[in-house]
Design a protein around this motif. Structure first.
Motif, PDB file in Angstrom:
ATOM      1  N   ASN A  83       0.852  -1.181   0.000  1.00  0.00           N
ATOM      2  CA  ASN A  83       0.000   0.000   0.000  1.00  0.00           C
ATOM      3  C   ASN A  83       0.894   1.240   0.000  1.00  0.00           C
ATOM      4  OD1 ASN A  83      -1.398   2.292   1.240  1.00  0.00           O
ATOM      5  ND2 ASN A  83      -3.099   0.879   1.541  1.00  0.00           N
ATOM      6  N   PRO A  84       0.798   2.125  -0.990  1.00  0.00           N
ATOM      7  CA  PRO A  84       1.681   3.289  -1.065  1.00  0.00           C
ATOM      8  C   PRO A  84       1.597   4.197   0.162  1.00  0.00           C
ATOM      9  CG  PRO A  84       0.576   2.942  -3.161  1.00  0.00           C
ATOM     10  CD  PRO A  84      -0.062   2.004  -2.182  1.00  0.00           C
ATOM     11  N   PHE A  85       0.410   4.360   0.724  1.00  0.00           N
ATOM     12  CA  PHE A  85       0.279   5.219   1.894  1.00  0.00           C
ATOM     13  C   PHE A  85       1.032   4.630   3.092  1.00  0.00           C
ATOM     14  CE2 PHE A  85      -1.765   6.729   5.758  1.00  0.00           C
ATOM     15  CZ  PHE A  85      -1.802   8.108   5.542  1.00  0.00           C
ATOM     16  N   ASP A  86       0.917   3.321   3.292  1.00  0.00           N
ATOM     17  CA  ASP A  86       1.624   2.677   4.402  1.00  0.00           C
ATOM     18  C   ASP A  86       3.130   2.811   4.254  1.00  0.00           C
ATOM     19  OD1 ASP A  86      -0.757   1.937   5.545  1.00  0.00           O
ATOM     20  OD2 ASP A  86      -0.716  -0.125   4.789  1.00  0.00           O
ATOM     21  N   VAL A  87       3.634   2.573   3.028  1.00  0.00           N
ATOM     22  CA  VAL A  87       5.070   2.671   2.790  1.00  0.00           C
ATOM     23  C   VAL A  87       5.566   4.084   3.066  1.00  0.00           C
ATOM     24  CG1 VAL A  87       6.870   2.541   1.023  1.00  0.00           C
ATOM     25  CG2 VAL A  87       5.123   0.756   1.159  1.00  0.00           C
ATOM     26  N   ALA A  88       4.870   5.077   2.525  1.00  0.00           N
ATOM     27  CA  ALA A  88       5.266   6.472   2.732  1.00  0.00           C
ATOM     28  C   ALA A  88       5.214   6.843   4.209  1.00  0.00           C
ATOM     29  CB  ALA A  88       4.368   7.397   1.913  1.00  0.00           C
ATOM     30  N   SER A  89       4.176   6.413   4.907  1.00  0.00           N
ATOM     31  CA  SER A  89       4.018   6.750   6.331  1.00  0.00           C
ATOM     32  C   SER A  89       5.147   6.181   7.169  1.00  0.00           C
ATOM     33  CB  SER A  89       2.681   6.222   6.850  1.00  0.00           C
ATOM     34  OG  SER A  89       1.598   6.799   6.175  1.00  0.00           O
ATOM     35  N   GLN A  90       5.458   4.906   6.950  1.00  0.00           N
ATOM     36  CA  GLN A  90       6.500   4.267   7.740  1.00  0.00           C
ATOM     37  C   GLN A  90       7.865   4.916   7.505  1.00  0.00           C
ATOM     38  OE1 GLN A  90       6.209  -0.257   8.122  1.00  0.00           O
ATOM     39  NE2 GLN A  90       4.774   0.111   6.460  1.00  0.00           N
ATOM     40  N   GLY A 109       8.588  -4.844  -9.348  1.00  0.00           N
ATOM     41  CA  GLY A 109       8.582  -6.302  -9.308  1.00  0.00           C
ATOM     42  C   GLY A 109       7.468  -6.779  -8.398  1.00  0.00           C
ATOM     43  N   GLY A 110       7.247  -8.060  -8.405  1.00  0.00           N
ATOM     44  CA  GLY A 110       6.211  -8.619  -7.544  1.00  0.00           C
ATOM     45  C   GLY A 110       6.547 -10.056  -7.201  1.00  0.00           C
ATOM     46  N   SER A 111       5.542 -10.799  -6.783  1.00  0.00           N
ATOM     47  CA  SER A 111       5.703 -12.212  -6.470  1.00  0.00           C
ATOM     48  C   SER A 111       4.397 -12.919  -6.798  1.00  0.00           C
ATOM     49  CB  SER A 111       6.043 -12.405  -4.987  1.00  0.00           C
ATOM     50  OG  SER A 111       5.981 -13.775  -4.638  1.00  0.00           O
ATOM     51  N   PRO A 112       4.359 -13.680  -7.880  1.00  0.00           N
ATOM     52  CA  PRO A 112       3.118 -14.372  -8.248  1.00  0.00           C
ATOM     53  C   PRO A 112       2.566 -15.240  -7.129  1.00  0.00           C
ATOM     54  CG  PRO A 112       4.704 -14.479 -10.039  1.00  0.00           C
ATOM     55  CD  PRO A 112       5.424 -13.903  -8.863  1.00  0.00           C
ATOM     56  N   SER A 128      -1.332   0.272 -11.088  1.00  0.00           N
ATOM     57  CA  SER A 128      -0.087  -0.121 -11.721  1.00  0.00           C
ATOM     58  C   SER A 128       1.086   0.338 -10.875  1.00  0.00           C
ATOM     59  CB  SER A 128       0.008   0.514 -13.106  1.00  0.00           C
ATOM     60  OG  SER A 128       0.133   1.931 -12.979  1.00  0.00           O
ATOM     61  N   PHE A 129       2.275  -0.198 -11.200  1.00  0.00           N
ATOM     62  CA  PHE A 129       3.467   0.236 -10.482  1.00  0.00           C
ATOM     63  C   PHE A 129       3.689   1.724 -10.645  1.00  0.00           C
ATOM     64  CE2 PHE A 129       8.025   1.252 -10.663  1.00  0.00           C
ATOM     65  CZ  PHE A 129       8.367   0.985  -9.344  1.00  0.00           C
ATOM     66  N   ASP A 130       3.534   2.243 -11.857  1.00  0.00           N
ATOM     67  CA  ASP A 130       3.750   3.668 -12.082  1.00  0.00           C
ATOM     68  C   ASP A 130       2.782   4.515 -11.269  1.00  0.00           C
ATOM     69  OD1 ASP A 130       5.966   4.080 -13.999  1.00  0.00           O
ATOM     70  OD2 ASP A 130       4.762   2.782 -15.269  1.00  0.00           O
ATOM     71  N   SER A 131       1.544   4.063 -11.177  1.00  0.00           N
ATOM     72  CA  SER A 131       0.559   4.788 -10.376  1.00  0.00           C
ATOM     73  C   SER A 131       0.937   4.769  -8.899  1.00  0.00           C
ATOM     74  CB  SER A 131      -0.822   4.168 -10.574  1.00  0.00           C
ATOM     75  OG  SER A 131      -1.773   4.780  -9.720  1.00  0.00           O
ATOM     76  N   LYS A 132       1.372   3.613  -8.402  1.00  0.00           N
ATOM     77  CA  LYS A 132       1.777   3.515  -7.002  1.00  0.00           C
ATOM     78  C   LYS A 132       3.043   4.329  -6.732  1.00  0.00           C
ATOM     79  CE  LYS A 132      -0.274  -0.825  -5.463  1.00  0.00           C
ATOM     80  NZ  LYS A 132      -0.015  -2.045  -4.681  1.00  0.00           N
ATOM     81  N   PHE A 133       3.966   4.325  -7.677  1.00  0.00           N
ATOM     82  CA  PHE A 133       5.185   5.121  -7.551  1.00  0.00           C
ATOM     83  C   PHE A 133       4.806   6.590  -7.388  1.00  0.00           C
ATOM     84  CE2 PHE A 133       8.990   7.298  -8.698  1.00  0.00           C
ATOM     85  CZ  PHE A 133      10.055   6.424  -8.540  1.00  0.00           C
ATOM     86  N   GLU A 134       3.918   7.055  -8.241  1.00  0.00           N
ATOM     87  CA  GLU A 134       3.478   8.449  -8.181  1.00  0.00           C
ATOM     88  C   GLU A 134       2.793   8.758  -6.855  1.00  0.00           C
ATOM     89  OE1 GLU A 134       0.857  11.608 -10.892  1.00  0.00           O
ATOM     90  OE2 GLU A 134       1.005   9.492 -11.471  1.00  0.00           O
ATOM     91  N   GLN A 135       2.013   7.806  -6.342  1.00  0.00           N
ATOM     92  CA  GLN A 135       1.325   8.018  -5.069  1.00  0.00           C
ATOM     93  C   GLN A 135       2.313   8.161  -3.911  1.00  0.00           C
ATOM     94  OE1 GLN A 135      -1.902   5.173  -4.304  1.00  0.00           O
ATOM     95  NE2 GLN A 135      -2.159   4.960  -6.512  1.00  0.00           N
ATOM     96  N   VAL A 136       3.344   7.300  -3.870  1.00  0.00           N
ATOM     97  CA  VAL A 136       4.334   7.402  -2.801  1.00  0.00           C
ATOM     98  C   VAL A 136       5.002   8.769  -2.822  1.00  0.00           C
ATOM     99  CG1 VAL A 136       6.561   6.548  -1.976  1.00  0.00           C
ATOM    100  CG2 VAL A 136       4.779   4.932  -2.618  1.00  0.00           C
TER     101      VAL A 136
END
Length: 307
Positions: A83-90, A109-112, A128-136
């Motif tokens: 979750n981008p918000f959790d990552v940024a917050s921590q 990257g990910g993990s199937p 998408s990754f790009d969307s999450k990157f932008e959110q962080v």
């Protein structure tokens, strides 16, 4: 020359997860004492019952609390799983607890196997990754816009960790350029592009400075081993030939020539070292030898008339 470390949390066949974790703590403490610039922990979810971690988020603040000077971070967080918000917050909170020493590296990257668990979706889970990157980036930098929505990432107006875009390509810097983050290029992964393409990279750095009004920090990530014992180095070379990754293996004398050459050839500011050895004693020996190489290079730089 700045020299940093990338750690996967691996170990020899006789060590379990907790032994490997303690070894990483010892490794980080010695790196801090020797003056290494950063230590980053990678996120991987390969099946290995002895692995020290899958996701390093719980380990990051432990190492930051144990050390005094070295920067601590991720190389990188597999943002598709988070979750981008959790990552940024921590990371913002940790960065302010630990004297602005946190780096947040983001990897596409990910993990199937993890994604197949069908856990309850988190907000933004389908992004998408790009969307999450932008959110962080937005969560960490657009504090006033969040405040208008009555949202805060504590501490308010606190220092933001350094953000890094990770890539294995000479032309994978578009996210760094778009969002004003720093940039890491790996040339040791099996899919990595190893052609320097220095002209394109120098053009990227010039564009970055023009667009963002500051220079971009750049790191070149390599893998290898630096030991005194020639027989052991030969064994590691044979091991490296069976590995999909690209390794640089030699003595301190070899790396005293290779490291400055790599920085010049690829146009990077610093080297990030991933040790291919899984034995703590060898990794600690490598730290000592690489620290001596960097020390020699710095002394030569000071003695140069141009400086």
């Amino acid at each position: 020359m700045k020299l940093s470390l990338l750690e996967f949390g691996e170990g020899d066949a006789g060590s379990n997860s907790l032994v490997r974790l303690r070894n990483v703590f010892d490794y980080a403490l010695r790196a801090d004492e020797l003056g290494f610039h950063r230590i980053w922990l990678a996120e991987h979810h390969h099946y290995n019952r002895r692995r020290a971690w899958g996701c390093p988020l719980a380990v990051i603040p432990v190492i930051a609390g144990m050390t005094e000077r070295i920067r601590v971070g991720t190389g990188g967080i597999l943002l598709r799983l988070h979750n981008p918000f959790d990552v940024a917050s921590q990371f913002k909170l940790w960065n302010n607890i630990y004297a602005n020493r946190l780096d947040l590296g983001l990897a596409n990257g990910g993990s199937p196997k993890i994604e197949s668990l069908e856990l309850p979706p988190a907000p933004g889970a389908t992004a998408s990754f790009d969307s999450k990157f932008e959110q962080v980036v937005a969560f960490l930098r657009d504090e006033e816009r969040l405040r208008e929505r009555r949202i805060v990432l504590p501490p308010f107006q606190g220092a933001v960790p350094d953000l890094w875009a990770l890539s294995t390509s000479a032309r994978g810097f578009h996210r760094a350029l778009q969002h004003g983050t720093h940039y890491v290029r790996s040339i040791f992964h099996e899919v990595a592009e190893r052609e320097p393409q220095l002209e394109a990279f120098e053009a990227f750095k010039a564009q970055f400075a023009q667009r963002h009004g500051r220079p971009v920090k750049t790191i070149l990530a390599i893998s290898g081993s630096c030991l005194r014992n020639e027989a052991r180095l030969r064994a590691l070379r044979r091991e490296g030939e069976r590995d999909d990754k690209h390794h640089l293996i030699g003595t301190a004398s070899y790396f005293s020539e290779v490291l400055p050459e790599l920085l010049q050839t690829y146009g990077a500011d610093e080297i990030m070292w991933r040790d291919m050895s899984k034995h703590l004693d060898e990794k600690l020996e490598t730290l000592e030898l690489l620290a001596s190489v960097v020390g020699q290079e710095q002394q030569a730089c000071v003695a140069c008339p141009a400086h």
